[in-house]
Design a protein around this motif. Structure first.
Motif, PDB file in Angstrom:
ATOM      1  N   LEU A  41      66.142  22.277  16.122  1.00 46.91           N
ATOM      2  CA  LEU A  41      67.564  22.245  16.485  1.00 46.91           C
ATOM      3  C   LEU A  41      68.028  23.566  17.081  1.00 46.91           C
ATOM      4  O   LEU A  41      68.871  23.583  17.984  1.00 46.91           O
ATOM      5  N   ASP A  42      67.473  24.687  16.609  1.00 37.88           N
ATOM      6  CA  ASP A  42      67.815  25.984  17.199  1.00 37.88           C
ATOM      7  C   ASP A  42      67.314  26.070  18.642  1.00 37.88           C
ATOM      8  O   ASP A  42      67.972  26.638  19.504  1.00 37.88           O
TER       9      ASP A  42
ATOM     10  N   ILE B 298      65.204  25.244  29.189  1.00 32.88           N
ATOM     11  CA  ILE B 298      64.289  25.580  28.085  1.00 32.88           C
ATOM     12  C   ILE B 298      64.415  24.562  26.948  1.00 32.88           C
ATOM     13  O   ILE B 298      63.418  24.144  26.365  1.00 32.88           O
ATOM     14  N   ALA B 299      65.615  24.128  26.660  1.00 33.30           N
ATOM     15  CA  ALA B 299      65.825  23.105  25.636  1.00 33.30           C
ATOM     16  C   ALA B 299      65.205  21.782  26.079  1.00 33.30           C
ATOM     17  O   ALA B 299      64.581  21.082  25.285  1.00 33.30           O
ATOM     18  N   ARG B 300      65.367  21.462  27.336  1.00 33.23           N
ATOM     19  CA  ARG B 300      64.787  20.222  27.867  1.00 33.23           C
ATOM     20  C   ARG B 300      63.263  20.266  27.780  1.00 33.23           C
ATOM     21  O   ARG B 300      62.621  19.287  27.414  1.00 33.23           O
ATOM     22  N   GLU B 301      62.679  21.415  28.093  1.00 32.55           N
ATOM     23  CA  GLU B 301      61.217  21.549  28.053  1.00 32.55           C
ATOM     24  C   GLU B 301      60.694  21.434  26.625  1.00 32.55           C
ATOM     25  O   GLU B 301      59.689  20.763  26.369  1.00 32.55           O
ATOM     26  N   ILE B 302      61.372  22.061  25.679  1.00 26.26           N
ATOM     27  CA  ILE B 302      60.971  21.962  24.275  1.00 26.26           C
ATOM     28  C   ILE B 302      61.073  20.514  23.797  1.00 26.26           C
ATOM     29  O   ILE B 302      60.189  20.010  23.106  1.00 26.26           O
ATOM     30  N   ASP B 303      62.134  19.845  24.192  1.00 22.64           N
ATOM     31  CA  ASP B 303      62.306  18.447  23.793  1.00 22.64           C
ATOM     32  C   ASP B 303      61.203  17.576  24.383  1.00 22.64           C
ATOM     33  O   ASP B 303      60.660  16.702  23.706  1.00 22.64           O
ATOM     34  N   GLU B 304      60.841  17.805  25.632  1.00 19.58           N
ATOM     35  CA  GLU B 304      59.772  17.018  26.251  1.00 19.58           C
ATOM     36  C   GLU B 304      58.427  17.268  25.582  1.00 19.58           C
ATOM     37  O   GLU B 304      57.643  16.337  25.380  1.00 19.58           O
ATOM     38  N   LEU B 305      58.154  18.516  25.223  1.00 26.13           N
ATOM     39  CA  LEU B 305      56.918  18.812  24.491  1.00 26.13           C
ATOM     40  C   LEU B 305      56.933  18.113  23.139  1.00 26.13           C
ATOM     41  O   LEU B 305      55.925  17.545  22.709  1.00 26.13           O
TER      42      LEU B 305
END
Length: 148
Positions: free
Chosen positions: A69-70, A78-85
């Protein structure tokens, strides 16, 4: 007829409350507490194996471990990339560990698959484009949890 319906509704409501009460008391039983402790211990064992496999202690000065969540709160690409990973992690794996570089240009997640394979899914921003990488190394199997 209306009186019978009211009685049936009252009986059903009472039965529902009784079931909720029994489920609540069983959820807090010593056996369940023991199972929770065992799950936490096994998860810590799996996470330690993952970190040892990928030598996380050697790169801890360049990367920071963060919660999902952080990471999403960072917003943007960057949030989108983390979510996709995160979406690439298979069902049945351990809860992923999330890392982000101090410069916010590289992210990776670590998890253990059901067969014990330690996996790193990473992404690095190069000239404005995220380039993905995957590393898989055989690790120790996820320990079975016994509810004795």
């Amino acid at each position: 007829m209306l009186r019978i319906k009211k009685i049936i509704v009252a009986v059903m409501f009472t039965m529902m409350l009784t079931l909720i009460f029994f489920n609540y008391t069983n959820a807090n039983s010593p056996k369940n507490e023991k199972i929770i402790q065992e799950v936490e211990r096994r998860l810590q064992y799996a996470n330690d194996d993952i970190k040892d496999t990928f030598k996380i202690e050697k790169i801890s000065d360049k990367y920071e471990e963060i919660k999902y969540l952080d990471a999403i709160d960072l917003g943007g690409d960057i949030a989108r990339e983390i979510d996709e990973l995160d979406q690439m992690a298979p069902i049945g794996c351990t809860e992923p560990l999330y890392y982000i570089s101090r410069g916010n240009d590289e992210v990776f997640i670590l998890f253990k698959e059901a067969d014990g394979t330690n996996t790193m899914l990473g992404s690095k921003k190069v000239e404005g484009i995220w380039k993905r990488d995957e590393r898989r190394i055989k690790g120790t199997r996820i320990l079975e949890i016994k509810a004795d």
